[in-house]
Design an enzyme around this catalytic site. Structure first.
Site, PDB file in Angstrom:
ATOM      1  N   GLY A   1       0.767  -1.244   0.000  1.00 51.64           N
ATOM      2  CA  GLY A   1       0.000   0.000   0.000  1.00 51.64           C
ATOM      3  C   GLY A   1       0.789   1.279   0.000  1.00 51.64           C
ATOM      4  O   GLY A   1       0.216   2.364  -0.113  1.00 51.64           O
TER       5      GLY A   1
ATOM      6  N   GLU B   1       4.069  -6.814   1.158  1.00 48.65           N
ATOM      7  CA  GLU B   1       3.553  -7.077  -0.181  1.00 48.65           C
ATOM      8  C   GLU B   1       3.587  -5.817  -1.044  1.00 48.65           C
ATOM      9  O   GLU B   1       2.557  -5.341  -1.524  1.00 48.65           O
ATOM     10  CB  GLU B   1       2.122  -7.620  -0.081  1.00 48.65           C
ATOM     11  CG  GLU B   1       2.005  -8.890   0.746  1.00 48.65           C
ATOM     12  CD  GLU B   1       0.582  -9.215   1.163  1.00 48.65           C
ATOM     13  OE1 GLU B   1      -0.340  -8.439   0.778  1.00 48.65           O
ATOM     14  OE2 GLU B   1       0.373 -10.203   1.874  1.00 48.65           O
ATOM     15  N   PRO B   2       4.780  -5.234  -1.270  1.00 48.55           N
ATOM     16  CA  PRO B   2       4.845  -4.026  -2.097  1.00 48.55           C
ATOM     17  C   PRO B   2       4.597  -4.358  -3.565  1.00 48.55           C
ATOM     18  O   PRO B   2       5.074  -5.376  -4.072  1.00 48.55           O
ATOM     19  CB  PRO B   2       6.285  -3.547  -1.876  1.00 48.55           C
ATOM     20  CG  PRO B   2       7.050  -4.804  -1.603  1.00 48.55           C
ATOM     21  CD  PRO B   2       6.100  -5.677  -0.824  1.00 48.55           C
TER      22      PRO B   2
ATOM     23  N   CYS C   1     -15.856   3.602 -27.132  1.00 51.66           N
ATOM     24  CA  CYS C   1     -17.217   4.125 -27.186  1.00 51.66           C
ATOM     25  C   CYS C   1     -17.822   4.185 -25.785  1.00 51.66           C
ATOM     26  O   CYS C   1     -18.795   3.502 -25.461  1.00 51.66           O
ATOM     27  CB  CYS C   1     -18.059   3.250 -28.110  1.00 51.66           C
ATOM     28  SG  CYS C   1     -19.636   4.003 -28.565  1.00 51.66           S
TER      29      CYS C   1
ATOM     30  N   TYR D   1      -0.711  -1.523 -12.314  1.00 51.51           N
ATOM     31  CA  TYR D   1      -2.147  -1.486 -12.599  1.00 51.51           C
ATOM     32  C   TYR D   1      -2.434  -0.830 -13.949  1.00 51.51           C
ATOM     33  O   TYR D   1      -3.431  -0.136 -14.115  1.00 51.51           O
ATOM     34  CB  TYR D   1      -2.907  -0.782 -11.459  1.00 51.51           C
ATOM     35  CG  TYR D   1      -2.621  -1.424 -10.129  1.00 51.51           C
ATOM     36  CD1 TYR D   1      -3.185  -2.653  -9.801  1.00 51.51           C
ATOM     37  CD2 TYR D   1      -1.741  -0.845  -9.215  1.00 51.51           C
ATOM     38  CE1 TYR D   1      -2.891  -3.271  -8.593  1.00 51.51           C
ATOM     39  CE2 TYR D   1      -1.448  -1.460  -8.011  1.00 51.51           C
ATOM     40  CZ  TYR D   1      -2.025  -2.668  -7.710  1.00 51.51           C
ATOM     41  OH  TYR D   1      -1.735  -3.296  -6.517  1.00 51.51           O
TER      42      TYR D   1
END
Length: 421
Positions: free
Chosen positions: A239, A274-275, A345, A374
């Site tokens: 996080g 958990e980077p 669209c 991401y």
């Protein structure tokens, strides 16, 4: 820090001219810097020197096998949330002993895969999952190492959609239920409760809410130990935020590590982290080409060849990405204000609204910065657009690490039933 800089007026990734990549591979295309990935992994690991710490890179941030292999060579483990991510991590050479399996919806097949591989830990998120894992482990003659993910009801994260530690979020077990679930875990066959897991969100710039959640979690560890549970690990999730804008100033890994050392104290716990974004985010960009100007009564649209199917974050999270031209503008280059949009669209196919930037002509190329996390992992083939290509740079060389599929390859996955032929 990243390795994307102008050289002789042209944007480079390390020693590679990004125009050369776009010329060969086409646009849109993601480009990742090996040097940046390695540096960020080293900075995180260095911050935790002297602590018993497993850096389990969050595969969901960027799961390309070449990226994972680059990080595996730096000693990183993996945090996975699906069987597919687990298989990718193993293919990249990450030892099963460095893999933790998170996520609220693990199937029996995924549990069995993790048990066969001999992963380090399952992060269990509900009582029902705990019972199912016990059944699967018992049927295989295995014992599953488990940490229950607890929900500390602490708000954090850069957007409501990436906050995971509030009472109303789907993640983790309710705080009040944790002691009873650990009591159940101790009695279940095939289960070995080895730790406690917590994760409160993503893109967190201020470590204060993290400290609050971690102190609460360590208090729970102490209480459970007093109740006779032999807990040796604490998984504190990921996080940590990154700078998406020039004036962003998230807490550095050194402050994060110092806070964790203070909170965990001398309890003899292995710390699991958990980077994801903090390693991959600024290690990647997306290159796109401008197509058209479209004047409107109150704005000018700059239409580019990348769409929300290629980079979902602005549509999904209203996320900001700096957007810069591949050709360095001179001091006297005029500026313009654009709504930068793609060809999808959907009205949500918008990367920036009223963004002031150097004036761009159709056919020029631009880079969406800080899109290594991401980005490609959230891409899709919506509107029958091929998945965006990915490229890895190392010094003065580059290679395609995910090709752009042809339309024939895309359609080959579909079948027409007999009654329509």
């Amino acid at each position: 820090m990243h390795h994307f800089n102008y050289k002789s007026g042209r944007l480079h990734c390390e020693d590679v001219d990004l125009h050369a990549i776009a010329d060969e591979v086409g646009t849109p295309v993601y480009v990742y810097s090996s040097a940046t990935l390695r540096r960020h992994a080293k900075v995180i690991q260095g911050a935790f020197d002297g602590q018993d710490c497993l850096i389990a890179y969050s595969v969901k941030a960027n799961g390309n096998i070449a990226v994972l292999k680059t990080l595996a060579a730096e000693g990183c483990g993996a945090d996975v949330v699906s069987g597919g991510e687990l298989l990718k991590a193993r293919k990249a050479g990450i030892p099963a002993s460095k893999i933790v399996f998170s996520g609220v919806g693990k199937t029996r097949e995924e549990m069995a895969l993790g048990l066969r591989e001999g992963i380090h830990q399952f992060n269990v998120e509900s009582g029902a999952e705990l019972l199912t894992l016990s059944e699967v482990a018992l049927s295989m003659g295995k014992v599953a190492p488990v940490a229950l993910r607890v929900n500390p009801d602490v708000a954090a994260g850069g957007h409501p959609n990436i906050s995971t530690g509030k009472a109303g979020d789907k993640f983790g077990v309710p705080w009040a239920d944790a002691p009873e679930l650990y009591h159940q875990a101790k009695a279940l066959p095939g289960i070995n409760a080895v730790g406690v897991d917590v994760h409160i969100g993503s893109q967190i710039g201020d470590i204060a809410p993290m400290r609050a959640a971690f102190e609460k979690t360590i208090g729970l560890v102490k209480f459970l130990r007093e109740q006779g549970h032999d807990l040796t690990r604490v998984d504190l999730g990921g996080g940590l935020g990154i700078p998406y804008k020039a004036d962003d100033n998230p807490a550095p890994p050194s402050d994060y590590a110092q806070m964790i050392a203070e909170v965990t104290g001398n309890l003899g716990l292995q710390v699991i982290l958990e980077p994801g974004r903090v390693i991959a985010g600024n290690a990647g960009i997306m290159i796109s080409e401008t197509l058209y100007h479209k004047p409107a009564p109150d704005r000018t649209f700059l239409i580019v060849d990348a769409g929300m199917n290629d980079l979902m974050r602005p549509a999904l999270y209203q996320a900001h990405h700096d957007i810069i031209p591949l050709n360095e503008p001179g001091a006297d280059h005029p500026s313009a204000t654009y709504d930068i949009v793609g060809p999808i669209c959907e009205s949500t196919d918008k990367f920036a609204a009223q963004r002031e930037m150097p004036e761009l002509a159709p056919g020029e190329r631009i880079a969406f910065m800080s899109s290594g996390a991401y980005g490609a992992v959230l891409s899709s083939q919506y509107n029958v657009r091929p998945l965006v290509a990915e490229v890895l740079v190392d010094g003065d060389k580059f290679a395609v690490i995910r090709k752009r599929p042809s339309f024939e390859e895309m359609m080959a996955l579909e079948q027409i039933p007999d009654w329509l032929t």
